[in-house]
Design an enzyme around this catalytic site. Structure first.
Site, short mmCIF file in Angstrom:
data_model
loop_
_atom_site.label_atom_id
_atom_site.label_comp_id
_atom_site.label_asym_id
_atom_site.label_seq_id
_atom_site.Cartn_x
_atom_site.Cartn_y
_atom_site.Cartn_z
N GLU A 157 -4.35 -7.57 -6.48
CA GLU A 157 -2.98 -8.08 -6.66
C GLU A 157 -2.78 -9.35 -5.84
O GLU A 157 -2.21 -10.33 -6.32
CB GLU A 157 -1.95 -7.06 -6.17
N ARG A 172 0.88 -1.18 0.00
CA ARG A 172 0.00 0.00 0.00
C ARG A 172 0.91 1.21 0.00
O ARG A 172 1.59 1.49 0.99
CB ARG A 172 -0.90 -0.03 1.23
N GLY A 173 0.95 1.93 -1.11
CA GLY A 173 1.88 3.03 -1.30
C GLY A 173 1.89 4.07 -0.20
O GLY A 173 2.94 4.43 0.31
N GLU A 174 0.72 4.53 0.18
CA GLU A 174 0.69 5.61 1.17
C GLU A 174 1.17 5.15 2.55
O GLU A 174 1.58 5.97 3.35
CB GLU A 174 -0.70 6.24 1.25
N ASP A 175 1.15 3.85 2.80
CA ASP A 175 1.62 3.32 4.10
C ASP A 175 3.13 3.11 4.13
O ASP A 175 3.76 3.37 5.16
CB ASP A 175 0.97 1.97 4.40
N THR A 176 3.70 2.61 3.04
CA THR A 176 5.08 2.14 3.13
C THR A 176 6.02 2.62 2.01
O THR A 176 7.21 2.32 2.06
CB THR A 176 5.14 0.60 3.13
N ARG A 177 5.51 3.33 1.01
CA ARG A 177 6.36 3.68 -0.13
C ARG A 177 7.61 4.47 0.27
O ARG A 177 8.69 4.21 -0.23
CB ARG A 177 5.58 4.49 -1.17
N GLY A 184 0.84 5.31 -19.69
CA GLY A 184 -0.15 4.95 -20.69
C GLY A 184 -0.62 3.50 -20.59
O GLY A 184 -1.61 3.14 -21.20
#
Length: 158
Positions: A84, A18-23, A50
């Site tokens: 995913e 989850r990008g906002e948690d761990t990116r 694209g």
């Protein structure tokens, strides 16, 4: 149809997170550590502009020998993450892909049973998809299966 042969794989590792948690913390460090060891790793910032996101992610998952799932508090609130996860588990069954869960500040039993803070995140998604009971059932089953695999707990390791 994707091949299970190690030589046919484009990536050694696919990282689901989850990008906002761990990116900007754990995932970046994990990616850097794998890259330093010349391990071909896919994270979602490598998508071609694209491209249809879902198709690109499916292709990357199928083209990976190993998937690392970074379960964080917000992971279960993301439809993309859960889709995913379902695909990763399909590849585990069909192509013997290795799946390694990492529990980042999440108790494995909370991920497995959708309880605690992890469960609260899932409840938010559940509210948005309450009409699609089959999808919710599939996600719950995938979470239970993946969180039951042997993995790493961030509270036990650095």
């Amino acid at each position: 149809m994707a091949s299970s042969s190690r030589n046919d794989k484009k990536y050694d590792v696919f990282v689901s997170f989850r990008g906002e948690d761990t990116r900007d913390n754990f995932t970046t460090h994990l990616y850097s550590a794998l890259s330093r060891q010349n391990i071909q790793t896919f994270i979602d910032d490598q998508l071609n502009r694209g491209d249809e996101v879902s198709e690109s992610l499916v292709n990357a998952i199928e083209a990976s020998a190993v998937s690392v799932i970074v379960f964080s508090e917000g992971y279960a609130s993301s439809r993309w993450c859960l889709d995913e996860l379902v695909k990763i588990l399909e590849c585990k069954k069909e192509y013997a892909q290795i799946v390694i869960p990492v529990f980042y500040r999440v108790d494995p039993s909370d991920a497995r049973n959708q309880t605690g803070p992890f469960g609260i995140s899932f409840s938010k998604l559940e509210e948005r998809f309450k009409e699609n009971t089959e999808k919710l059932r599939t996600w719950r089953k995938a979470l239970k299966e993946a969180a039951s695999l042997s993995g790493f707990h961030s509270l036990n390791i650095r």
